[in-house]
Design a protein around this motif. Structure first.
Motif, mmCIF file in Angstrom:
data_model
loop_
_atom_site.group_PDB
_atom_site.id
_atom_site.type_symbol
_atom_site.label_atom_id
_atom_site.label_comp_id
_atom_site.label_asym_id
_atom_site.label_seq_id
_atom_site.Cartn_x
_atom_site.Cartn_y
_atom_site.Cartn_z
ATOM 1 N N ALA A 23 50.867 45.007 24.457
ATOM 2 C CA ALA A 23 50.441 44.491 25.765
ATOM 3 C C ALA A 23 48.911 44.408 25.853
ATOM 4 O O ALA A 23 48.368 43.611 26.621
ATOM 5 N N LEU A 24 48.235 45.228 25.060
ATOM 6 C CA LEU A 24 46.759 45.213 25.091
ATOM 7 C C LEU A 24 46.179 44.168 24.134
ATOM 8 O O LEU A 24 45.060 43.680 24.337
ATOM 9 N N ARG A 25 46.958 43.836 23.114
ATOM 10 C CA ARG A 25 46.452 42.965 22.051
ATOM 11 C C ARG A 25 45.987 41.616 22.600
ATOM 12 O O ARG A 25 46.686 40.977 23.379
ATOM 13 N N GLY A 26 44.774 41.251 22.225
ATOM 14 C CA GLY A 26 44.231 39.961 22.657
ATOM 15 C C GLY A 26 43.787 39.944 24.108
ATOM 16 O O GLY A 26 43.353 38.919 24.621
ATOM 17 N N ARG A 27 43.893 41.093 24.793
ATOM 18 C CA ARG A 27 43.533 41.123 26.213
ATOM 19 C C ARG A 27 42.347 42.040 26.500
ATOM 20 O O ARG A 27 41.934 42.161 27.643
ATOM 21 N N VAL A 28 41.860 42.701 25.462
ATOM 22 C CA VAL A 28 40.693 43.566 25.681
ATOM 23 C C VAL A 28 39.619 43.280 24.651
ATOM 24 O O VAL A 28 39.899 43.051 23.486
ATOM 25 N N ASN A 29 38.385 43.287 25.138
ATOM 26 C CA ASN A 29 37.234 43.139 24.258
ATOM 27 C C ASN A 29 36.442 44.437 24.355
ATOM 28 O O ASN A 29 35.735 44.686 25.327
ATOM 29 N N PHE A 30 36.615 45.278 23.341
ATOM 30 C CA PHE A 30 36.011 46.619 23.382
ATOM 31 C C PHE A 30 34.492 46.546 23.464
ATOM 32 O O PHE A 30 33.873 47.233 24.261
ATOM 33 N N ASP A 31 33.898 45.683 22.640
ATOM 34 C CA ASP A 31 32.432 45.673 22.558
ATOM 35 C C ASP A 31 31.811 45.272 23.881
ATOM 36 O O ASP A 31 30.856 45.873 24.338
ATOM 37 N N ALA A 32 32.398 44.247 24.500
ATOM 38 C CA ALA A 32 31.825 43.769 25.765
ATOM 39 C C ALA A 32 32.337 44.585 26.953
ATOM 40 O O ALA A 32 31.862 44.408 28.074
ATOM 41 N N GLY A 33 33.290 45.454 26.721
ATOM 42 C CA GLY A 33 33.880 46.207 27.835
ATOM 43 C C GLY A 33 34.524 45.260 28.834
ATOM 44 O O GLY A 33 34.362 45.392 30.050
ATOM 45 N N ARG A 34 35.243 44.297 28.311
ATOM 46 C CA ARG A 34 35.862 43.302 29.209
ATOM 47 C C ARG A 34 37.350 43.165 28.948
ATOM 48 O O ARG A 34 37.804 43.218 27.808
ATOM 49 N N VAL A 35 38.076 42.978 30.051
ATOM 50 C CA VAL A 35 39.471 42.581 29.930
ATOM 51 C C VAL A 35 39.491 41.056 29.943
ATOM 52 O O VAL A 35 38.820 40.428 30.759
ATOM 53 N N GLU A 36 40.237 40.494 29.024
ATOM 54 C CA GLU A 36 40.330 39.036 28.962
ATOM 55 C C GLU A 36 41.792 38.634 29.078
ATOM 56 O O GLU A 36 42.615 39.072 28.277
ATOM 57 N N LEU A 37 42.097 37.871 30.088
ATOM 58 C CA LEU A 37 43.483 37.450 30.288
ATOM 59 C C LEU A 37 43.542 35.931 30.187
ATOM 60 O O LEU A 37 43.447 35.227 31.197
ATOM 61 N N PRO A 38 43.669 35.424 28.958
ATOM 62 C CA PRO A 38 43.627 33.967 28.775
ATOM 63 C C PRO A 38 44.696 33.237 29.591
ATOM 64 O O PRO A 38 44.499 32.078 29.955
ATOM 65 N N ASP A 39 45.799 33.923 29.893
ATOM 66 C CA ASP A 39 46.877 33.256 30.631
ATOM 67 C C ASP A 39 46.738 33.384 32.145
ATOM 68 O O ASP A 39 47.577 32.870 32.887
ATOM 69 N N PHE A 40 45.700 34.077 32.610
ATOM 70 C CA PHE A 40 45.573 34.259 34.057
ATOM 71 C C PHE A 40 45.243 32.912 34.698
ATOM 72 O O PHE A 40 44.313 32.225 34.276
ATOM 73 N N PRO A 41 46.020 32.507 35.702
ATOM 74 C CA PRO A 41 45.940 31.117 36.161
ATOM 75 C C PRO A 41 44.807 30.809 37.149
ATOM 76 O O PRO A 41 44.667 29.658 37.550
ATOM 77 N N PHE A 42 44.006 31.788 37.538
ATOM 78 C CA PHE A 42 42.982 31.509 38.551
ATOM 79 C C PHE A 42 41.586 31.772 37.993
ATOM 80 O O PHE A 42 41.387 32.652 37.162
ATOM 81 N N LEU A 43 40.630 30.983 38.481
ATOM 82 C CA LEU A 43 39.250 31.100 38.020
ATOM 83 C C LEU A 43 38.569 32.283 38.701
ATOM 84 O O LEU A 43 39.019 32.759 39.743
ATOM 85 N N GLU A 44 37.465 32.715 38.115
ATOM 86 C CA GLU A 44 36.737 33.856 38.691
ATOM 87 C C GLU A 44 36.338 33.595 40.143
ATOM 88 O O GLU A 44 36.401 34.489 40.980
ATOM 89 N N ASP A 45 35.944 32.359 40.437
ATOM 90 C CA ASP A 45 35.570 32.014 41.822
ATOM 91 C C ASP A 45 36.742 32.215 42.768
ATOM 92 O O ASP A 45 36.585 32.698 43.880
ATOM 93 N N GLU A 46 37.905 31.814 42.296
ATOM 94 C CA GLU A 46 39.109 31.973 43.131
ATOM 95 C C GLU A 46 39.430 33.456 43.322
ATOM 96 O O GLU A 46 39.832 33.876 44.402
ATOM 97 N N ILE A 47 39.264 34.225 42.262
ATOM 98 C CA ILE A 47 39.548 35.659 42.360
ATOM 99 C C ILE A 47 38.644 36.296 43.415
ATOM 100 O O ILE A 47 39.078 37.148 44.182
ATOM 101 N N ARG A 48 37.410 35.852 43.451
ATOM 102 C CA ARG A 48 36.478 36.429 44.439
ATOM 103 C C ARG A 48 36.898 36.107 45.868
ATOM 104 O O ARG A 48 36.520 36.792 46.801
ATOM 105 N N ASP A 49 37.703 35.060 46.018
ATOM 106 C CA ASP A 49 38.180 34.711 47.367
ATOM 107 C C ASP A 49 39.463 35.444 47.763
ATOM 108 O O ASP A 49 39.862 35.387 48.923
ATOM 109 N N PHE A 50 40.118 36.102 46.803
ATOM 110 C CA PHE A 50 41.336 36.834 47.175
ATOM 111 C C PHE A 50 40.992 37.901 48.205
ATOM 112 O O PHE A 50 40.027 38.634 48.046
ATOM 113 N N ARG A 51 41.810 37.956 49.242
ATOM 114 C CA ARG A 51 41.588 38.978 50.264
ATOM 115 C C ARG A 51 42.582 40.126 50.146
ATOM 116 O O ARG A 51 42.388 41.184 50.683
#
Ligand code: F6R
Length: 366
Positions: A23-51
């Motif tokens: 479940a973690l494979r391909g979804r975490v970038n250890f060096d950058a300390g980032r979670v990456e969800l290539p299949d997540f359907p919404f853009l970062e801008d949209e995520i910021r609008d979630f209430r």
């Protein structure tokens, strides 16, 4: 193919280290300390609008939703609610395009969950599914899906797909927090490293199951169990109780331990078994208090404690130990002994663990 195990349920429990790693494979970038969800359907801008986030599902998937609520509140700072899909579909909830609805379903075919998703879509909510089948209705209906990728689950009682759901919800919490600039790269790096250590920790717990056979003999004669936990682990208490009742047909109730005083404590006597989840986390002292209250009324307590906790071990009748870990990992870790306990108690009672009576793997009718 049961892979050399006596039952699919045991095989699927044993697969969990690989399931979490998968479940973690391909979804975490250890060096950058980032979670990456290539299949997540919404853009970062949209995520910021979630209430707000609404998590829904049935049965075990509903329990995963409960865990997810804590993780999303904690890591993303978003209001999060849990709704049982079988009720939600008949309500008239307020939903709009600022709401992310997360539907959790192993099969992706559960009738009530699908109906709740359809309703959410009609009301204009953003729809994410967490499911194990890419060919399912849930996957087709959602704006996008995060797949569990754990292979077919054959045992009717869900085990590995629960662990996969919780792992993905963990990632989702961090991902939403990252997009909303709630978590520093350092914090994210630590969380990701913690998650990455989970397969090894679960593997350690699975290495020797002999103690469960002994405990099963001792506890299989009880007619009733309370499963208690606090905070995020109250959701694990619900799930542990569901596993026991499904496969062993013993009445078991999961309860947030803080509710004990408001009724359930009246049940406690020497014929009542209580499983208490008391890992060393922020609510440890509160759980220790609950355990003492149960013991004071002659209840029988099986404590799920952190290794080395001799103090609380001395208070309870029996113990199962979790490896020492950062507190947010305890829900994932504590799931495993509860599955094994349910499995071995069911075996001791001669139950058909892989196909419990009255249950279907996929509930496609209401
Ligand atoms: C419990 C169990 C059921 C399912 C529920 C939802 O072990 O298997 O409670 O969790 O029927 O199924 P899915 O996740 O396929 O929607």
């Amino acid at each position: 193919d049961r892979g050399g195990y006596r039952h699919f349920m045991l095989k699927e429990i044993m697969e969990q280290p690989q399931v979490v790693a998968g479940a973690l494979r391909g979804r975490v970038n250890f060096d950058a300390g980032r979670v990456e969800l290539p299949d997540f359907p919404f853009l970062e801008d949209e995520i910021r609008d979630f209430r707000r986030v609404v998590l829904t599902g049935c049965g075990t998937s509903l329990h995963a939703a409960h865990v997810g609520r804590y993780l999303i509140e904690r890591f993303a700072g978003l209001p999060a609610e849990v709704e049982s899909a079988s009720e939600y579909r008949y309500r008239e909830p307020f939903l709009d395009s600022d709401t992310l609805v997360v539907a959790i379903s192993q099969s992706g075919e559960t009738a009530d969950t699908i109906a709740a998703m359809q309703d959410a879509k009609e009301r204009g909510a953003r729809l994410l599914s967490i499911c194990n089948s890419e060919e399912s209705q849930a996957a087709r209906l959602a704006d996008g899906s995060l797949y569990m990728g754990c292979g077919m689950e054959i045992g009717v009682a869900s085990t590995k797909t629960f662990i996969a759901s919780v792992t993905i919800l963990f990632l989702l919490g961090i991902y939403l927090g990252q997009a909303r600039a709630r978590l520093s790269p350092e914090v994210r790096r630590d969380l990701i490293a913690d998650l990455a250590s989970t397969p090894r920790l679960i593997g350690e717990m699975l290495a020797d199951v002999s103690q469960y056979k002994v405990l099963a003999q001792k506890f299989s004669g009880y007619n009733s169990f309370l499963y208690l936990g606090r905070g995020i682990n109250s959701a694990i208490a619900l799930e542990g109780a569901l596993k026991l009742k499904e496969v062993s047909y013993i009445h078991a109730e999961g309860y947030p331990a803080g509710e004990m005083k408001h009724g359930p404590i009246a049940l406690i006597d020497r014929n009542m078994a209580t499983l208490a989840l008391a890992p060393r986390d922020r609510l440890y002292d509160k759980m220790a208090g609950n355990i003492k209250e149960v013991k004071a009324r002659r209840g029988i307590v099986l404590g799920v404690l952190t290794e080395g906790d001799t103090e609380l071990a001395a208070e309870v009748d029996d113990t199962l130990f979790l490896p020492t870990a950062p507190e947010h990992l305890y829900p994932l870790l504590a799931t495993v002994p509860l599955q094994l306990l349910a499995y071995y108690i069911a075996l001791d009672r001669g139950c058909d663990v892989d196909q419990p009576r009255n249950l279907a793997k996929s509930v496609t009718v209401e």
